[in-house]
Design a protein around this motif. Structure first.
Motif, mmCIF file in Angstrom:
data_model
loop_
_atom_site.group_PDB
_atom_site.id
_atom_site.type_symbol
_atom_site.label_atom_id
_atom_site.label_comp_id
_atom_site.label_asym_id
_atom_site.label_seq_id
_atom_site.Cartn_x
_atom_site.Cartn_y
_atom_site.Cartn_z
ATOM 1 N N ARG A 100 4.311 -8.658 0.541
ATOM 2 C CA ARG A 100 3.474 -8.047 -0.236
ATOM 3 C C ARG A 100 2.882 -6.614 0.416
ATOM 4 N NH1 ARG A 100 0.836 -13.178 -2.981
ATOM 5 N NH2 ARG A 100 2.589 -14.108 -3.870
ATOM 6 N N LEU A 101 3.158 -5.467 -0.165
ATOM 7 C CA LEU A 101 2.441 -4.127 0.326
ATOM 8 C C LEU A 101 0.886 -4.219 -0.356
ATOM 9 C CD1 LEU A 101 2.757 -1.599 1.843
ATOM 10 C CD2 LEU A 101 3.396 -0.669 -0.216
ATOM 11 N N LEU A 102 0.008 -4.200 1.036
ATOM 12 C CA LEU A 102 -1.330 -4.380 0.372
ATOM 13 C C LEU A 102 -2.066 -2.956 0.369
ATOM 14 C CD1 LEU A 102 -2.731 -7.636 1.915
ATOM 15 C CD2 LEU A 102 -1.458 -7.255 -0.090
ATOM 16 N N ALA A 103 -1.677 -2.321 1.288
ATOM 17 C CA ALA A 103 -1.896 -0.695 1.644
ATOM 18 C C ALA A 103 -0.900 0.113 2.260
ATOM 19 C CB ALA A 103 -3.401 -0.721 2.457
ATOM 20 N N SER A 104 -0.779 1.202 1.988
ATOM 21 C CA SER A 104 -0.051 2.294 2.688
ATOM 22 C C SER A 104 -0.630 3.264 3.371
ATOM 23 C CB SER A 104 1.088 2.524 1.942
ATOM 24 O OG SER A 104 0.736 3.404 0.620
ATOM 25 N N ASP A 105 0.140 3.847 4.471
ATOM 26 C CA ASP A 105 -0.383 5.070 5.024
ATOM 27 C C ASP A 105 -1.826 4.903 5.284
ATOM 28 O OD1 ASP A 105 0.038 7.286 6.169
ATOM 29 O OD2 ASP A 105 -0.396 8.489 4.453
ATOM 30 N N VAL A 106 -2.214 3.981 6.290
ATOM 31 C CA VAL A 106 -3.635 3.990 6.636
ATOM 32 C C VAL A 106 -3.224 3.601 8.366
ATOM 33 C CG1 VAL A 106 -4.054 2.501 5.050
ATOM 34 C CG2 VAL A 106 -3.471 1.266 6.898
ATOM 35 N N GLN A 107 -4.434 4.001 9.026
ATOM 36 C CA GLN A 107 -4.391 4.054 10.514
ATOM 37 C C GLN A 107 -4.935 2.450 10.893
ATOM 38 O OE1 GLN A 107 -7.416 7.205 11.622
ATOM 39 N NE2 GLN A 107 -5.571 8.498 12.176
ATOM 40 N N ARG A 108 -4.115 2.126 12.056
ATOM 41 C CA ARG A 108 -4.348 1.015 12.533
ATOM 42 C C ARG A 108 -5.835 0.521 12.883
ATOM 43 N NH1 ARG A 108 -1.405 -2.315 17.791
ATOM 44 N NH2 ARG A 108 -2.474 -4.031 17.695
ATOM 45 N N GLY A 109 -6.425 1.414 13.500
ATOM 46 C CA GLY A 109 -8.033 1.400 13.870
ATOM 47 C C GLY A 109 -8.904 0.989 12.715
ATOM 48 N N ASP A 110 -8.671 1.766 11.362
ATOM 49 C CA ASP A 110 -9.274 1.542 10.294
ATOM 50 C C ASP A 110 -9.130 0.331 9.877
ATOM 51 O OD1 ASP A 110 -10.358 4.343 10.497
ATOM 52 O OD2 ASP A 110 -8.816 5.133 9.196
ATOM 53 N N ALA A 111 -7.907 -0.140 9.700
ATOM 54 C CA ALA A 111 -7.289 -1.227 9.098
ATOM 55 C C ALA A 111 -8.275 -2.633 9.930
ATOM 56 C CB ALA A 111 -6.053 -1.623 9.314
ATOM 57 N N GLU A 112 -8.090 -2.503 11.133
ATOM 58 C CA GLU A 112 -8.710 -3.565 12.042
ATOM 59 C C GLU A 112 -10.154 -3.558 11.914
ATOM 60 O OE1 GLU A 112 -7.137 -2.958 15.920
ATOM 61 O OE2 GLU A 112 -5.348 -4.165 15.465
ATOM 62 N N ALA A 113 -10.816 -2.240 11.948
ATOM 63 C CA ALA A 113 -12.194 -2.219 11.862
ATOM 64 C C ALA A 113 -12.665 -2.721 10.421
ATOM 65 C CB ALA A 113 -12.765 -0.845 11.734
ATOM 66 N N ALA A 114 -12.051 -2.635 9.329
ATOM 67 C CA ALA A 114 -12.385 -3.281 7.947
ATOM 68 C C ALA A 114 -12.121 -4.407 7.847
ATOM 69 C CB ALA A 114 -11.322 -2.563 6.881
ATOM 70 N N PHE A 115 -11.224 -5.375 8.577
ATOM 71 C CA PHE A 115 -10.998 -6.775 8.750
ATOM 72 C C PHE A 115 -12.054 -7.559 9.730
ATOM 73 C CE2 PHE A 115 -7.405 -5.946 6.248
ATOM 74 C CZ PHE A 115 -7.006 -7.092 5.740
ATOM 75 N N ARG A 116 -12.595 -6.682 10.793
ATOM 76 C CA ARG A 116 -13.471 -7.020 11.504
ATOM 77 C C ARG A 116 -14.944 -7.128 10.759
ATOM 78 N NH1 ARG A 116 -11.879 -4.433 15.465
ATOM 79 N NH2 ARG A 116 -13.045 -2.613 15.016
ATOM 80 N N LEU A 117 -15.167 -6.019 10.288
ATOM 81 C CA LEU A 117 -16.450 -6.028 9.648
ATOM 82 C C LEU A 117 -16.587 -6.963 8.083
ATOM 83 C CD1 LEU A 117 -16.927 -2.285 9.777
ATOM 84 C CD2 LEU A 117 -18.084 -4.017 11.074
ATOM 85 N N SER A 118 -15.589 -7.016 7.584
ATOM 86 C CA SER A 118 -15.522 -7.971 6.336
ATOM 87 C C SER A 118 -15.523 -9.462 6.638
ATOM 88 C CB SER A 118 -14.543 -7.296 5.290
ATOM 89 O OG SER A 118 -14.856 -6.113 5.137
ATOM 90 N N ALA A 119 -14.649 -9.753 7.780
ATOM 91 C CA ALA A 119 -14.378 -11.054 7.969
ATOM 92 C C ALA A 119 -13.858 -11.810 6.699
ATOM 93 C CB ALA A 119 -15.353 -11.688 8.667
ATOM 94 N N PRO A 120 -12.782 -11.619 6.089
ATOM 95 C CA PRO A 120 -12.393 -12.179 4.885
ATOM 96 C C PRO A 120 -12.028 -13.554 5.362
ATOM 97 C CG PRO A 120 -10.778 -10.620 5.684
ATOM 98 C CD PRO A 120 -11.925 -10.340 6.446
ATOM 99 N N LEU A 121 -12.300 -14.520 4.445
ATOM 100 C CA LEU A 121 -11.548 -15.888 4.794
ATOM 101 C C LEU A 121 -10.424 -16.449 4.403
ATOM 102 C CD1 LEU A 121 -15.071 -17.667 4.728
ATOM 103 C CD2 LEU A 121 -14.120 -16.969 6.746
#
Length: 124
Positions: A86-107
């Motif tokens: 499933r495509l969740l987001a397109s044309d994003v930067q890797r650093g932005d993606a990793e930072a968003a997940f690190r800060l939000s810490a979804p379970l």
């Protein structure tokens, strides 16, 4: 499909599946890196099924590190012949993606989908 744990310089845990083993990504295969949080790298949906959240870099930007552009994908944790994508987001930067997940810490998976939807599109 395969997943391999590598060095951070290689991208961490790598997830790959050839096009003939992927359903839902427009005939393309997956070759990317698992996004991890303190909770790990698998995200369970409401039915209890586990999903990988993958940063799939575009071929032309694979060597750009955190500035690499690509898609955020949810890939089923499956040991059969087909990986459901499933495509969740397109044309994003890797650093932005990793930072968003690190800060939000979804379970869970649903939380991961929300986080992916908030990652800004890459600047051109």
């Amino acid at each position: 499909m395969r997943w391999n744990k590598g060095l951070r310089e290689e991208g961490g845990i790598r997830f790959a599946a050839p096009p003939d083993a992927v359903e839902g990504y427009g005939g393309r295969g997956v070759d990317g890196f698992a996004i991890t949080t303190a909770a790990g790298y698998l995200f369970r949906d409401e039915a209890g099924d586990p999903w990988w959240i993958i940063f799939h870099p575009y071929p032309e930007s694979v060597s750009h590190g955190d500035r690499a552009r690509g898609d955020i994908l949810a890939c089923s944790e499956s040991h059969d012949d087909v990986v459901h994508v499933r495509l969740l987001a397109s044309d994003v930067q890797r650093g932005d993606a990793e930072a968003a997940f690190r800060l939000s810490a979804p379970l869970g998976y649903e939380d991961a989908v929300e986080v992916a939807g908030r990652v800004p599109r890459a600047a051109r």
